[in-house]
Design an enzyme around this catalytic site. Structure first.
Site, PDB file in Angstrom:
ATOM      1  N   ARG A   1      -6.816   2.861  11.280  1.00 11.72           N
ATOM      2  CA  ARG A   1      -6.338   1.511  11.518  1.00 11.72           C
ATOM      3  C   ARG A   1      -7.177   0.833  12.597  1.00 11.72           C
ATOM      4  NH1 ARG A   1      -0.946   1.878   9.679  1.00 11.72           N
ATOM      5  NH2 ARG A   1       0.274  -0.022   9.802  1.00 11.72           N
TER       6      ARG A   1
ATOM      7  N   ARG B   1       2.461  -7.594  13.962  1.00  8.12           N
ATOM      8  CA  ARG B   1       1.693  -6.660  13.127  1.00  8.12           C
ATOM      9  C   ARG B   1       0.537  -7.362  12.430  1.00  8.12           C
ATOM     10  NH1 ARG B   1       6.341  -4.687   9.678  1.00  8.12           N
ATOM     11  NH2 ARG B   1       4.915  -3.373   8.516  1.00  8.12           N
TER      12      ARG B   1
ATOM     13  N   ARG C   1      12.203  -6.527   2.889  1.00  5.53           N
ATOM     14  CA  ARG C   1      11.966  -5.122   2.611  1.00  5.53           C
ATOM     15  C   ARG C   1      13.051  -4.220   3.209  1.00  5.53           C
ATOM     16  NH1 ARG C   1       6.178  -2.380   3.857  1.00  5.53           N
ATOM     17  NH2 ARG C   1       6.899  -2.139   5.989  1.00  5.53           N
TER      18      ARG C   1
ATOM     19  N   LYS D   1       0.805  -1.221   0.000  1.00  9.97           N
ATOM     20  CA  LYS D   1       0.000   0.000   0.000  1.00  9.97           C
ATOM     21  C   LYS D   1       0.840   1.273   0.000  1.00  9.97           C
ATOM     22  CE  LYS D   1      -1.833  -0.610   4.410  1.00  9.97           C
ATOM     23  NZ  LYS D   1      -0.763   0.068   5.013  1.00  9.97           N
TER      24      LYS D   1
ATOM     25  N   ARG E   1      13.639  -1.754   8.609  1.00  7.61           N
ATOM     26  CA  ARG E   1      12.913  -1.184   9.754  1.00  7.61           C
ATOM     27  C   ARG E   1      12.857  -2.190  10.898  1.00  7.61           C
ATOM     28  NH1 ARG E   1       7.560   1.010   6.837  1.00  7.61           N
ATOM     29  NH2 ARG E   1       6.692  -0.103   8.615  1.00  7.61           N
TER      30      ARG E   1
HETATM   31  P1  ADP Z   1       2.915  -0.883   7.417  1.00  9.17           P
HETATM   32  O1  ADP Z   1       4.106  -1.027   6.560  1.00  9.17           O
HETATM   33  O2  ADP Z   1       2.744  -1.959   8.424  1.00  9.17           O
HETATM   34  O3  ADP Z   1       1.666  -0.548   6.690  1.00  9.17           O
HETATM   35  P2  ADP Z   1       3.124   1.855   8.418  1.00  9.17           P
HETATM   36  O4  ADP Z   1       4.340   2.453   7.855  1.00  9.17           O
HETATM   37  O5  ADP Z   1       1.808   2.279   7.892  1.00  9.17           O
HETATM   38  O6  ADP Z   1       3.288   0.269   8.408  1.00  9.17           O
HETATM   39  O7  ADP Z   1       3.096   2.088  10.012  1.00  9.17           O
HETATM   40  C1  ADP Z   1       4.167   1.681  10.842  1.00  9.17           C
HETATM   41  C2  ADP Z   1       3.734   1.670  12.282  1.00  9.17           C
HETATM   42  O8  ADP Z   1       3.287   2.982  12.685  1.00  9.17           O
HETATM   43  C3  ADP Z   1       2.553   0.769  12.613  1.00  9.17           C
HETATM   44  O9  ADP Z   1       2.940  -0.578  12.796  1.00  9.17           O
HETATM   45  C4  ADP Z   1       2.029   1.414  13.896  1.00  9.17           C
HETATM   46  O10 ADP Z   1       2.836   1.093  15.002  1.00  9.17           O
HETATM   47  C5  ADP Z   1       2.214   2.886  13.622  1.00  9.17           C
HETATM   48  N1  ADP Z   1       0.989   3.456  13.000  1.00  9.17           N
HETATM   49  C6  ADP Z   1       0.859   3.894  11.719  1.00  9.17           C
HETATM   50  N2  ADP Z   1      -0.399   4.321  11.480  1.00  9.17           N
HETATM   51  C7  ADP Z   1      -1.082   4.142  12.638  1.00  9.17           C
HETATM   52  C8  ADP Z   1      -2.433   4.364  13.038  1.00  9.17           C
HETATM   53  N3  ADP Z   1      -3.349   4.844  12.178  1.00  9.17           N
HETATM   54  N4  ADP Z   1      -2.772   4.066  14.324  1.00  9.17           N
HETATM   55  C9  ADP Z   1      -1.882   3.576  15.191  1.00  9.17           C
HETATM   56  N5  ADP Z   1      -0.601   3.319  14.879  1.00  9.17           N
HETATM   57  C10 ADP Z   1      -0.194   3.594  13.623  1.00  9.17           C
END
Ligand code: ADP
Ligand code: ZN
Length: 209
Positions: free
Chosen positions: A88, A166, A122, A13, A155
């Protein structure tokens, strides 16, 4: 158009949201990127969020909602935006309805097995956040970002224990949003299994300008 991008971690995404945002010339708003930026700059928010994010948990609804509300009040969102990684949780989605009008919730669908493969390889640019994959989308020069030359790193939340966590968090807290938006007739499903370029093509076909 005001889009939400939904899908499990590793669905691609973030990569798709960046490309789609360029195509529509609207901002790509990634809560994950905003948190990582804050962690890098060691802000108060960054300090609060770091341990939670590294472990693969979720930052509190309260903090995250305030952050997005503030971001959506900026002028550059007037002609549309892509929300990537927000909402989320159901409370976040309910809060969002009070300050935004969403046109489509695009659900990038993929099974857990593929997620583990994708996240396992990744790497991410330290400077611009661009993602690469050591096997499926390698950078031209190993360890360096194609876009900005920045250093690539894995990461903390892409380490195996955090990936499992996750996925659990996704199933419990985020997947219920699929029905939430389906019930509002806003859900658009897209199969995220093909390569990113292909998925982007499918996305563009569904939302021709
Ligand atoms: P992913 O690659 O899992 O989609 P993101 O880059 O979107 O990860 O987000 C990384 C981390 O940031 C999440 O695992 C969470 O800890 C935090 N995070 C991001 N967006 C939110 C949200 N809307 N609510 C709570 N935590 C969030
Ligand atoms: Zn870069």
């Amino acid at each position: 158009m005001n889009f939400i991008f939904l899908g499990p971690p590793g669905a691609g995404k973030g990569t798709l949201a960046k490309e789609a945002a360029k195509f529509y010339n609207i901002p790509h708003i990634s809560t994950g990127d905003i948190f990582r930026e804050n962690i890098k700059n060691q802000t108060e928010l960054g300090k609060k969020a770091k341990a939670i994010i590294d472990a693969g948990g979720l930052v509190s609804d309260e903090i995250t909602i305030d952050l997005v509300k503030d971001r959506l009040s900026k002028d550059d969102t007037k002609n549309g935006y892509i929300l990537d990684g927000f909402p989320r949780t159901i409370p976040q989605a309910e809060a969002l309805e009070k300050f935004a009008k969403i046109d489509a919730a695009v659900n990038f669908d993929i099974e857990d097995e593929a997620v583990v493969d994708r996240l396992g390889g990744r790497v991410c640019c330290k400077d611009c956040g661009q993602m690469f994959h050591v096997k499926t989308m390698p950078p031209k020069v190993a360890g360096k970002c194609d876009k900005c030359g920045g250093e690539l790193y894995t990461r903390d939340d892409d380490k195996p224990e955090s990936i499992q966590n996750r996925l659990v968090v996704y199933r419990n807290s985020t997947a219920p949003l699929i029905d939430f938006y389906r019930n509002k007739n806003l859900l658009v499903d897209i199969d995220a299994k093909p390569a990113p370029e292909k998925v982007l093509e499918i996305f563009k076909q569904k939302f021709a300008k």
